[in-house]
Design a protein around this motif. Structure first.
Motif, PDB file in Angstrom:
ATOM      1  N   ARG A 110      -2.158  15.999   5.860  1.00  0.00           N
ATOM      2  CA  ARG A 110      -2.213  14.544   5.748  1.00  0.00           C
ATOM      3  C   ARG A 110      -1.115  13.893   6.595  1.00  0.00           C
ATOM      4  O   ARG A 110       0.014  14.380   6.632  1.00  0.00           O
ATOM      5  CB  ARG A 110      -2.067  14.112   4.291  1.00  0.00           C
ATOM      6  CG  ARG A 110      -3.332  14.335   3.466  1.00  0.00           C
ATOM      7  CD  ARG A 110      -3.193  13.798   2.059  1.00  0.00           C
ATOM      8  NE  ARG A 110      -4.446  13.945   1.316  1.00  0.00           N
ATOM      9  CZ  ARG A 110      -4.561  13.762   0.007  1.00  0.00           C
ATOM     10  NH1 ARG A 110      -3.492  13.411  -0.707  1.00  0.00           N
ATOM     11  NH2 ARG A 110      -5.724  13.913  -0.586  1.00  0.00           N
TER      12      ARG A 110
ATOM     13  N   ASN B 240       0.802  -1.220   0.000  1.00  0.00           N
ATOM     14  CA  ASN B 240       0.000   0.000   0.000  1.00  0.00           C
ATOM     15  C   ASN B 240       0.837   1.274   0.000  1.00  0.00           C
ATOM     16  O   ASN B 240       0.304   2.364   0.224  1.00  0.00           O
ATOM     17  CB  ASN B 240      -0.952  -0.009   1.196  1.00  0.00           C
ATOM     18  CG  ASN B 240      -2.129  -0.927   0.977  1.00  0.00           C
ATOM     19  OD1 ASN B 240      -2.887  -0.766   0.035  1.00  0.00           O
ATOM     20  ND2 ASN B 240      -2.254  -1.936   1.838  1.00  0.00           N
ATOM     21  N   ARG B 241       2.130   1.135  -0.265  1.00  0.00           N
ATOM     22  CA  ARG B 241       2.990   2.324  -0.319  1.00  0.00           C
ATOM     23  C   ARG B 241       2.603   3.190  -1.516  1.00  0.00           C
ATOM     24  O   ARG B 241       2.055   2.694  -2.509  1.00  0.00           O
ATOM     25  CB  ARG B 241       4.456   1.912  -0.436  1.00  0.00           C
ATOM     26  CG  ARG B 241       4.824   1.342  -1.799  1.00  0.00           C
ATOM     27  CD  ARG B 241       6.150   0.628  -1.772  1.00  0.00           C
ATOM     28  NE  ARG B 241       6.601   0.196  -3.104  1.00  0.00           N
ATOM     29  CZ  ARG B 241       6.148  -0.884  -3.728  1.00  0.00           C
ATOM     30  NH1 ARG B 241       5.227  -1.643  -3.176  1.00  0.00           N
ATOM     31  NH2 ARG B 241       6.626  -1.201  -4.915  1.00  0.00           N
ATOM     32  N   ALA B 242       2.916   4.461  -1.412  1.00  0.00           N
ATOM     33  CA  ALA B 242       2.815   5.360  -2.560  1.00  0.00           C
ATOM     34  C   ALA B 242       4.211   5.562  -3.128  1.00  0.00           C
ATOM     35  O   ALA B 242       5.204   5.552  -2.394  1.00  0.00           O
ATOM     36  CB  ALA B 242       2.220   6.701  -2.140  1.00  0.00           C
TER      37      ALA B 242
ATOM     38  N   GLY C  95       1.616   5.084   4.539  1.00  0.00           N
ATOM     39  CA  GLY C  95       0.454   5.710   5.146  1.00  0.00           C
ATOM     40  C   GLY C  95       0.305   5.292   6.596  1.00  0.00           C
ATOM     41  O   GLY C  95       0.961   4.364   7.067  1.00  0.00           O
TER      42      GLY C  95
ATOM     43  N   GLU D 160      -4.537   0.379   3.876  1.00  0.00           N
ATOM     44  CA  GLU D 160      -5.073   1.296   2.874  1.00  0.00           C
ATOM     45  C   GLU D 160      -3.942   1.951   2.096  1.00  0.00           C
ATOM     46  O   GLU D 160      -2.863   2.193   2.649  1.00  0.00           O
ATOM     47  CB  GLU D 160      -5.924   2.379   3.541  1.00  0.00           C
ATOM     48  CG  GLU D 160      -7.138   1.834   4.287  1.00  0.00           C
ATOM     49  CD  GLU D 160      -7.913   2.940   4.974  1.00  0.00           C
ATOM     50  OE1 GLU D 160      -7.523   4.124   4.847  1.00  0.00           O
ATOM     51  OE2 GLU D 160      -8.903   2.611   5.656  1.00  0.00           O
ATOM     52  N   PRO D 161      -4.172   2.279   0.819  1.00  0.00           N
ATOM     53  CA  PRO D 161      -3.112   2.936   0.041  1.00  0.00           C
ATOM     54  C   PRO D 161      -2.708   4.276   0.650  1.00  0.00           C
ATOM     55  O   PRO D 161      -3.561   5.051   1.097  1.00  0.00           O
ATOM     56  CB  PRO D 161      -3.757   3.132  -1.336  1.00  0.00           C
ATOM     57  CG  PRO D 161      -4.829   2.084  -1.403  1.00  0.00           C
ATOM     58  CD  PRO D 161      -5.351   1.956  -0.010  1.00  0.00           C
ATOM     59  N   ALA D 162      -1.406   4.530   0.681  1.00  0.00           N
ATOM     60  CA  ALA D 162      -0.905   5.818   1.155  1.00  0.00           C
ATOM     61  C   ALA D 162      -1.284   6.914   0.160  1.00  0.00           C
ATOM     62  O   ALA D 162      -1.396   6.667  -1.047  1.00  0.00           O
ATOM     63  CB  ALA D 162       0.606   5.764   1.324  1.00  0.00           C
ATOM     64  N   LYS D 163      -1.466   8.116   0.675  1.00  0.00           N
ATOM     65  CA  LYS D 163      -1.858   9.252  -0.153  1.00  0.00           C
ATOM     66  C   LYS D 163      -0.692  10.228  -0.299  1.00  0.00           C
ATOM     67  O   LYS D 163       0.305  10.144   0.427  1.00  0.00           O
ATOM     68  CB  LYS D 163      -3.053   9.968   0.476  1.00  0.00           C
ATOM     69  CG  LYS D 163      -4.309   9.110   0.596  1.00  0.00           C
ATOM     70  CD  LYS D 163      -5.428   9.896   1.244  1.00  0.00           C
ATOM     71  CE  LYS D 163      -6.730   9.097   1.272  1.00  0.00           C
ATOM     72  NZ  LYS D 163      -6.641   7.916   2.137  1.00  0.00           N
ATOM     73  N   GLU D 164      -0.837  11.149  -1.224  1.00  0.00           N
ATOM     74  CA  GLU D 164       0.187  12.169  -1.415  1.00  0.00           C
ATOM     75  C   GLU D 164       0.347  12.990  -0.136  1.00  0.00           C
ATOM     76  O   GLU D 164      -0.630  13.249   0.561  1.00  0.00           O
ATOM     77  CB  GLU D 164      -0.192  13.101  -2.564  1.00  0.00           C
ATOM     78  CG  GLU D 164      -0.170  12.442  -3.929  1.00  0.00           C
ATOM     79  CD  GLU D 164      -0.520  13.433  -5.026  1.00  0.00           C
ATOM     80  OE1 GLU D 164      -0.381  14.651  -4.791  1.00  0.00           O
ATOM     81  OE2 GLU D 164      -0.941  12.979  -6.105  1.00  0.00           O
TER      82      GLU D 164
ATOM     83  N   GLU E 279       0.650  11.352   6.073  1.00  0.00           N
ATOM     84  CA  GLU E 279       1.804  10.864   5.310  1.00  0.00           C
ATOM     85  C   GLU E 279       2.988  11.825   5.386  1.00  0.00           C
ATOM     86  O   GLU E 279       4.128  11.418   5.147  1.00  0.00           O
ATOM     87  CB  GLU E 279       1.401  10.654   3.849  1.00  0.00           C
ATOM     88  CG  GLU E 279       0.630   9.376   3.576  1.00  0.00           C
ATOM     89  CD  GLU E 279      -0.848   9.489   3.880  1.00  0.00           C
ATOM     90  OE1 GLU E 279      -1.571   8.507   3.642  1.00  0.00           O
ATOM     91  OE2 GLU E 279      -1.304  10.557   4.382  1.00  0.00           O
TER      92      GLU E 279
ATOM     93  N   ARG F 269       0.173  15.872   1.218  1.00  0.00           N
ATOM     94  CA  ARG F 269      -0.286  17.250   1.188  1.00  0.00           C
ATOM     95  C   ARG F 269      -0.446  17.783   2.609  1.00  0.00           C
ATOM     96  O   ARG F 269      -0.518  17.008   3.560  1.00  0.00           O
ATOM     97  CB  ARG F 269      -1.631  17.333   0.443  1.00  0.00           C
ATOM     98  CG  ARG F 269      -1.527  16.990  -1.036  1.00  0.00           C
ATOM     99  CD  ARG F 269      -2.886  16.983  -1.692  1.00  0.00           C
ATOM    100  NE  ARG F 269      -2.800  16.614  -3.104  1.00  0.00           N
ATOM    101  CZ  ARG F 269      -3.846  16.339  -3.862  1.00  0.00           C
ATOM    102  NH1 ARG F 269      -5.072  16.382  -3.343  1.00  0.00           N
ATOM    103  NH2 ARG F 269      -3.690  16.017  -5.136  1.00  0.00           N
TER     104      ARG F 269
END
Length: 359
Positions: A328, A303-305, A314, A319-323, A330, A325
């Protein structure tokens, strides 16, 4: 089947990503380093306006994990820079008012001495003395979470017990046992076998309220302390904690997250001490602990970005990591360290010949 040493490679990629994004000198001083608490790094981050004392202790611990995985003079030098950076940025010495923070730095400094030969005996003595002085009979025993507070919790007492057990003299071993016994007497949920967070006390020492939250952090440090103490009774307690984590805190085998901020470290802490249990616990639950570590690390990785500087993790590994921003989790160093810790835990098991069981 995962190919040999792939877990070590993943840990190495995480190491490089965290260091490239977060490491900065302290106020431009040579021979220092700290982790900026958020990335992308803004001007307060570059100046280390926000310190994150216990995050830095875990950054030091992660670098020591990496040094054991792949020893190099550069990593040993980074350990020295981080230790100096922590001392410089803390301004007033080696300690602060939070007993959990102090215990984490003590653990990292003790590892630095034993694993790379960087001895800071005065710092360790100061930290150990602070923790020894934190025990009172309020609430039946235990160390305070913070000086001049009314709260005693597992997050402060667990790492203190691990440190006392590792220091190893007779009096400190007794302190470690007393701490774990107090946790078991005061903060075990009889239904699940998990540890509650902590308790508040009145000025006369009686218990006012129990914080009945279940945090992965609490389970990890209590497990670590039981493994360090090592006698049959504590090994049985360790086995119970592993089973309780698997049955009540892992959804489809993956830990629930605790968000960003300090919570970003919680899952990594549990993974670290599950790996120690997998290696050292002579109970059937040791294999269960190893499987949990592998499941956590695999989910985290899946689930890494992908960002320019490497993988980004994340706060919830399912769950998938998000950018990263603004706002957030992350962005937080803690979240990235938690992921790195979990990957190092899996790499540790890998190089000790432990593999996941078929499931």
């Amino acid at each position: 089947m995962t190919t040999p040493k792939i877990r070590a490679a993943r840990a190495g990629v995480a190491e490089r990503a965290v260091e490239s994004r977060h490491l900065r000198r302290v106020w431009g001083l040579p021979g220092t380093a700290l982790g900026a608490v958020a990335w992308p790094v803004d001007w307060p981050g570059r100046l280390h306006v926000r310190f994150g004392y216990w995050w830095q202790a875990h950054l030091l611990d992660c670098v020591l994990d990496a040094q054991l995985r792949a020893p190099s003079p550069a990593r040993a030098a980074l350990v020295r820079r981080l230790v100096r950076g922590i001392r410089v940025r803390n301004l007033v010495g080696w300690v602060n008012d939070y007993y959990d923070d102090v215990a984490w730095l003590g653990l990292a400094l003790l590892r630095a001495e034993r694993e790379v030969g960087l001895a800071r005996p005065k710092a360790l003595a100061t930290i150990a003395d602070r923790l020894r002085g934190g025990w009172t009979d309020h609430g039946g025993g235990g160390i305070w979470w913070k000086r001049h507070d009314d709260f005693k919790n597992v997050p402060a007492n667990g790492p203190a017990a691990i440190l006392f057990a590792r220091l190893g003299d007779r009096a400190d071993l007794g302190r470690a046992r007393s701490i774990v016994d107090w946790i078991e007497d005061a903060l075990v949920d009889g239904e699940t076998g998990l540890l509650w967070d902590g308790l508040h006390v009145h000025p006369d020492g009686t218990v006012r309220e129990i914080e009945k939250n279940f945090y992965t952090y609490c389970q990890g440090v209590a497990l670590g302390a039981c493994v360090e103490l090592g006698s049959a009774a504590y090994r049985d307690k360790a086995a119970r904690i592993i089973t309780a984590v698997d049955e009540h805190l892992a959804a489809d085998g993956v830990l629930r997250g605790h968000g960003g901020g300090d919570g970003g470290l919680f899952g990594g802490i549990l993974a670290r001490y599950l790996a120690q249990a997998a290696l050292r616990l002579d109970r059937p639950e040791a294999a269960r602990a190893a499987d949990l570590v592998f499941r956590f690390a695999d989910a985290l990785w899946a689930n890494r970005a992908a960002v320019v500087s490497g993988p980004l993790f994340g706060p919830d590994w399912s769950e998938p990591a998000k950018e990263p921003r603004p706002g957030r989790p992350e962005r937080d160093l803690s979240v990235q360290l938690g992921g790195w810790m979990a990957l190092e835990a899996a790499a540790l098991l890998e190089r000790n010949g432990i593999t996941p069981t078929e499931r």
